[in-house]
Design an enzyme around this catalytic site. Structure first.
Site, PDB file in Angstrom:
ATOM      1  N   GLY A 157       0.835  -1.192   0.000  1.00 13.66           N
ATOM      2  CA  GLY A 157       0.000   0.000   0.000  1.00 13.66           C
ATOM      3  C   GLY A 157       0.863   1.231   0.000  1.00 13.66           C
ATOM      4  N   HIS A 158       0.251   2.402   0.178  1.00 11.78           N
ATOM      5  CA  HIS A 158       0.964   3.673   0.121  1.00 11.78           C
ATOM      6  C   HIS A 158       1.244   4.259   1.496  1.00 11.78           C
ATOM      7  CE1 HIS A 158      -0.395   4.567  -4.293  1.00 11.78           C
ATOM      8  NE2 HIS A 158       0.309   3.460  -4.182  1.00 11.78           N
ATOM      9  N   GLY A 159       1.033   3.493   2.546  1.00 16.14           N
ATOM     10  CA  GLY A 159       1.353   3.969   3.882  1.00 16.14           C
ATOM     11  C   GLY A 159       0.173   4.618   4.578  1.00 16.14           C
TER      12      GLY A 159
END
Length: 188
Positions: A31-33
């Site tokens: 994911g992107h955090g």
């Protein structure tokens, strides 16, 4: 609390008009955090404060602890704490990006007089591995800058054992203590 989030975008996104948010025990990746933002798109006035992210793990994520704002926005993102974070092969472990603008031209040279004001942000007890050489990126607005940024007890090493990690900054102000890598733009 106590969740595993695997997605193709932000595991958690905190947007404008959010306050007093507690994120605890989340495992993110892929994911992107966990992102504060994006804030300030199309001149939006952002208001975000009182964000507490603790005891979280980022595994193979694009970002870890991230704050992202568009150029030309206004308002604030303040009183934000990232504490007790574990990183496993994370691309951008600690990142403030005030030049967020996917698929567009960077507007830094346009001398924009507005930016979301980022202040009172604490990163503490963050440890693990970075998949890229730049483990800490504090890219703050050239007009507003970021103030009262604090990094304490940071140990981010390379996921590729022979490479060192580094930091980079634009207009970030604050202090660091016991940090690997060092953050030369902040006061020791």
């Amino acid at each position: 609390m106590n969740s595993v989030i695997q997605t193709g975008d932000d595991c958690i996104a905190i947007n404008t008009l959010c306050s007093n948010i507690n994120i605890t025990g989340v495992t993110c990746g892929p994911g992107h955090g966990i992102s504060v933002g994006s804030l300030g798109m199309n001149g939006e006035v952002a208001k975000v404060e009182g964000i507490y992210v603790q005891n979280c793990t980022f595994t193979g994520s694009t970002n870890g602890a991230r704050i992202k704002t568009w150029q030309g926005g206004a308002g604030y993102a303040r009183h934000i704490i990232f504490d007790d974070i574990t990183l496993i092969n994370t691309d951008n472990p600690i990142i403030i990006d005030q030049y967020y603008c996917p698929n567009c031209v960077n507007q830094a040279s346009n001398n924009l007089n507005f930016a979301v004001q980022i202040s009172d942000v604490s990163y503490s007890r963050i440890r693990g591995t970075s998949a890229t050489p730049t483990a800490i990126s504090l890219m703050c607005s050239q007009t507003q800058g970021c103030t009262d940024i604090r990094l304490m007890h940071i140990k981010i090493t390379s996921a590729h054992s022979s490479e060192p990690t580094s930091s980079k900054c634009i207009n970030a102000h604050g202090k660091y203590t016991d940090s690997i890598p060092k953050v030369d733009c902040l006061l020791p």
